[in-house]
Design a protein around this motif. Structure first.
Motif, short mmCIF file in Angstrom:
data_model
loop_
_atom_site.label_atom_id
_atom_site.label_comp_id
_atom_site.label_asym_id
_atom_site.label_seq_id
_atom_site.Cartn_x
_atom_site.Cartn_y
_atom_site.Cartn_z
N LYS A 121 0.83 -1.21 0.00
CA LYS A 121 0.00 0.00 0.00
C LYS A 121 0.86 1.26 0.00
CE LYS A 121 -2.45 -2.05 3.23
NZ LYS A 121 -3.42 -2.42 4.26
N ASN A 122 1.82 1.25 -0.90
CA ASN A 122 2.71 2.39 -1.08
C ASN A 122 1.92 3.57 -1.63
OD1 ASN A 122 4.61 4.25 -2.03
ND2 ASN A 122 6.08 2.67 -2.58
N PRO A 123 1.92 4.74 -0.95
CA PRO A 123 1.14 5.89 -1.44
C PRO A 123 1.47 6.27 -2.88
CG PRO A 123 1.92 6.29 0.79
CD PRO A 123 2.58 5.01 0.34
N ALA A 124 2.74 6.14 -3.27
CA ALA A 124 3.11 6.48 -4.65
C ALA A 124 2.46 5.54 -5.65
CB ALA A 124 4.63 6.43 -4.79
N ALA A 125 2.24 4.29 -5.25
CA ALA A 125 1.64 3.32 -6.16
C ALA A 125 0.20 3.70 -6.50
CB ALA A 125 1.68 1.92 -5.53
N PHE A 126 -0.51 4.31 -5.56
CA PHE A 126 -1.90 4.68 -5.80
C PHE A 126 -2.01 5.90 -6.71
CE2 PHE A 126 -2.36 2.08 -1.99
CZ PHE A 126 -3.44 1.29 -2.36
N ALA A 127 -0.91 6.61 -6.91
CA ALA A 127 -0.90 7.75 -7.83
C ALA A 127 -0.30 7.38 -9.18
CB ALA A 127 -0.11 8.90 -7.21
N ASP A 128 0.09 6.13 -9.34
CA ASP A 128 0.78 5.67 -10.54
C ASP A 128 -0.16 5.60 -11.74
OD1 ASP A 128 1.98 3.52 -12.44
OD2 ASP A 128 3.60 3.86 -11.00
N ALA A 129 0.38 5.88 -12.91
CA ALA A 129 -0.42 5.87 -14.14
C ALA A 129 -0.96 4.48 -14.46
CB ALA A 129 0.42 6.38 -15.31
N ARG A 130 -0.31 3.43 -13.98
CA ARG A 130 -0.78 2.08 -14.26
C ARG A 130 -2.13 1.80 -13.62
NH1 ARG A 130 4.99 -0.64 -12.84
NH2 ARG A 130 4.90 1.12 -11.39
N LEU A 131 -2.36 2.36 -12.44
CA LEU A 131 -3.66 2.20 -11.80
C LEU A 131 -4.73 2.94 -12.61
CD1 LEU A 131 -5.50 1.27 -9.53
CD2 LEU A 131 -4.73 3.24 -8.16
N LEU A 132 -4.39 4.11 -13.09
CA LEU A 132 -5.33 4.88 -13.92
C LEU A 132 -5.71 4.10 -15.18
CD1 LEU A 132 -6.80 7.61 -14.32
CD2 LEU A 132 -4.79 8.36 -15.62
N ARG A 133 -4.73 3.48 -15.80
CA ARG A 133 -5.01 2.72 -17.03
C ARG A 133 -5.89 1.50 -16.74
NH1 ARG A 133 0.56 4.05 -18.28
NH2 ARG A 133 1.27 1.98 -17.65
N ALA A 134 -5.66 0.85 -15.60
CA ALA A 134 -6.49 -0.31 -15.25
C ALA A 134 -7.94 0.11 -15.01
CB ALA A 134 -5.93 -1.01 -14.01
N LEU A 135 -8.13 1.22 -14.32
CA LEU A 135 -9.48 1.73 -14.08
C LEU A 135 -10.15 2.12 -15.39
CD1 LEU A 135 -8.75 3.89 -10.91
CD2 LEU A 135 -10.40 2.00 -11.00
N THR A 136 -9.39 2.74 -16.27
CA THR A 136 -9.93 3.15 -17.57
C THR A 136 -10.37 1.93 -18.38
OG1 THR A 136 -8.50 5.11 -17.59
CG2 THR A 136 -9.42 4.38 -19.71
N ARG A 137 -9.56 0.89 -18.39
CA ARG A 137 -9.93 -0.32 -19.13
C ARG A 137 -11.16 -0.99 -18.51
NH1 ARG A 137 -7.36 -2.68 -22.91
NH2 ARG A 137 -5.31 -1.87 -22.35
N LEU A 138 -11.26 -0.99 -17.19
CA LEU A 138 -12.41 -1.61 -16.52
C LEU A 138 -13.71 -1.03 -17.05
CD1 LEU A 138 -13.63 -3.39 -14.25
CD2 LEU A 138 -13.38 -1.42 -12.73
N LYS A 139 -13.78 0.29 -17.13
CA LYS A 139 -15.03 0.90 -17.60
C LYS A 139 -15.20 0.71 -19.11
CE LYS A 139 -16.79 4.26 -15.28
NZ LYS A 139 -17.07 5.57 -14.63
N ALA A 140 -14.09 0.70 -19.83
CA ALA A 140 -14.18 0.50 -21.28
C ALA A 140 -14.73 -0.87 -21.64
CB ALA A 140 -12.81 0.69 -21.91
N LEU A 141 -14.50 -1.86 -20.79
CA LEU A 141 -14.98 -3.22 -21.06
C LEU A 141 -16.50 -3.33 -20.96
CD1 LEU A 141 -12.31 -5.43 -19.23
CD2 LEU A 141 -12.66 -5.20 -21.70
N LYS A 142 -17.16 -2.35 -20.36
CA LYS A 142 -18.61 -2.41 -20.21
C LYS A 142 -19.33 -2.52 -21.56
CE LYS A 142 -20.71 0.26 -17.22
NZ LYS A 142 -21.10 1.47 -16.43
N GLN A 143 -18.73 -1.95 -22.61
CA GLN A 143 -19.38 -1.98 -23.91
C GLN A 143 -19.55 -3.40 -24.47
OE1 GLN A 143 -16.85 -0.51 -27.25
NE2 GLN A 143 -15.20 -0.44 -25.71
N TRP A 144 -18.77 -4.34 -23.93
CA TRP A 144 -18.83 -5.72 -24.41
C TRP A 144 -19.66 -6.63 -23.51
CZ3 TRP A 144 -17.36 -4.61 -28.92
CH2 TRP A 144 -16.25 -3.82 -29.17
N MET A 145 -20.26 -6.07 -22.47
CA MET A 145 -21.00 -6.85 -21.48
C MET A 145 -22.50 -6.79 -21.74
SD MET A 145 -18.87 -5.61 -18.10
CE MET A 145 -17.10 -5.86 -17.97
N PRO A 146 -23.27 -7.67 -21.09
CA PRO A 146 -24.73 -7.63 -21.26
C PRO A 146 -25.30 -6.28 -20.83
CG PRO A 146 -24.05 -9.62 -20.11
CD PRO A 146 -22.85 -8.74 -20.19
#
Length: 412
Positions: free
Chosen positions: A196-221
């Motif tokens: 739970k490194n504070p810097a890790a929560f500000a990392d761009a990789r977390l932002l990209r994962a969150l972005t992909r999560l919502k983008a996947l909704k278009q392929w769901m029921p």
């Protein structure tokens, strides 16, 4: 009803699906052969949400079960309270330290003692696909997210929902944690959810994962509904969706319904996670109480960690054995891939935060709630959600929450 006999054990768990029940029954039968009754206390609810609540209330009322399905971080939390029976003698007699994968062995220990008996190792980052549909359309399971997009478009053009999904909180978070692993690899994943490194929560990789999560909704029921994982699995099995991302307990369920692995459905790693193993380890812990059930509890621990029970249970459950000596020839392709990847050790392993492998209950629940909130509400941006997650983890750290019990992640 009279008092429980020393040769009867009440077992509190959350194995209520067809595949889980079938796997648990193998343990019931083996325990009965030892003259010990398994008194079932199954609590419905994916990821053990309901079972954990019931356990807390029963402990507070002085009616704790003799055996509880505890996994990951929660073993250390309960051990800290002095409520668990140490299994040192059983582990020594069974040579657990040499027989088990190091990660499974570490999960069983806390404070210099063995506090749980490992049952099996689940791989969470699995992508299931409908073989008939894929073969008919001439497409292969995607290995990258670029390939996933092309496959999903082709499926949608053919009138097929590409990806099965529920809006239930833990299921959304399970998808999310696989996306974090795909984006980052195990090193950053552990930095985020274990350290739970504070810097890790500000990392761009977390932002990209969150972005992909919502983008996947278009392929769901559509509309997306909150359904139990078993119902989503049934929809996948019935062909209502061509792919499904979930742990390998899904495979156990499909097999229990007669949909055979390597026949009706295929199992691959989630795109860009083929070299990684996002794991959850099933374990049993024994509650000490008055020690009147100690002999039976130790017999159960001995039984479930022996090779015969391990092979039978895990083949049905969908998981792999905690024993390094398990025979790959007796595994299906999905289990072999899981075992081969997990055996590569710490560099490829990531402990599931959703399934209590990585962090404490308070931190886990906070992240899961925020991830679902973001996923459901299209007005919330990925950047806003990332800031909220980081702020929550910082606040919990300042409050002294999220105690690190150490042994749950041996890779640091």
């Amino acid at each position: 009803m009279g008092a429980a006999r020393a040769d009867a054990l009440q077992v509190l768990h959350w194995w209520t699906s067809a595949g889980e029940r079938k796997a648990a029954n193998t343990l019931v039968t083996r325990l009965a052969a030892e003259g010990i009754d398994w008194r079932d206390a199954a609590i419905p609810g994916g990821a053990g949400v309901g079972a954990v609540k019931v356990l807390k209330s029963r402990v507070l009322s002085g009616t704790s079960p003799e055996v509880m399905q505890l996994i990951g971080f929660s073993v250390g939390e309960w051990a800290e309270l002095g409520l668990l029976l140490p299994l040192d003698s059983v582990a020594l007699a069974g040579n657990w330290g040499a027989q088990m994968y190091p990660t499974a062995w570490a999960q069983a220990q806390h404070g210099g003692h063995v506090m749980a008996a490992p049952l099996g190792i689940h791989r969470v980052n699995n992508l299931y696909y409908n073989r008939k549909v894929f073969n008919r359309l001439g497409i292969a399971p995607p290995k990258t997210w670029g390939e996933f997009e092309r496959v999903a478009k082709q499926l949608k053009q053919a009138g097929i929902t590409p990806l099965a999904q529920s809006s239930e909180a833990w299921q959304v978070a399970t998808l999310f944690e696989t996306l974090v692993l795909a984006e980052s690899g195990p090193g950053y994943y552990r930095e985020l959810f274990v350290q739970k490194n504070p810097a890790a929560f500000a990392d761009a990789r977390l932002l990209r994962a969150l972005t992909r999560l919502k983008a996947l909704k278009q392929w769901m029921p559509q509309p997306l509904a909150e359904k139990p994982w078993t119902e989503v699995t049934r929809q996948f099995a019935d062909g209502d969706a061509a792919m499904f991302i979930m742990g390998d307990w899904v495979k156990g369920e499909l097999n229990a319904w007669g949909v055979a692995t390597d026949d009706g459905f295929g199992c691959a790693a989630v795109p860009e996670t083929g070299n990684y193993h996002l794991y959850s380890i099933d374990t049993f812990a024994m509650f000490a109480a008055d020690y009147s059930h100690q002999a039976a509890q130790e017999k159960l621990a001995q039984l479930i960690t022996a090779a015969p029970a391990q092979a039978e249970y895990n083949q049905i459950k969908g998981s792999i054995s905690v024993l390094r000596t398990a025979d790959p020839a007796k595994m299906d392709s999905c289990a072999r891939a899981s075992a081969q990847t997990f055996a590569r050790g710490a560099a490829v392993q990531a402990p599931s935060f959703v399934h209590r492998m990585a962090t404490d209950e308070t931190s886990k629940d906070a992240i899961i709630a925020e991830v679902r909130r973001y996923f459901i509400d299209d007005r919330i941006s990925a950047a806003d959600s990332q800031r909220r997650i980081g702020a929550m983890m910082q606040a919990l750290s300042k409050q002294g929450k999220g105690k690190d019990y150490g042994a749950q992640d041996p890779h640091r």
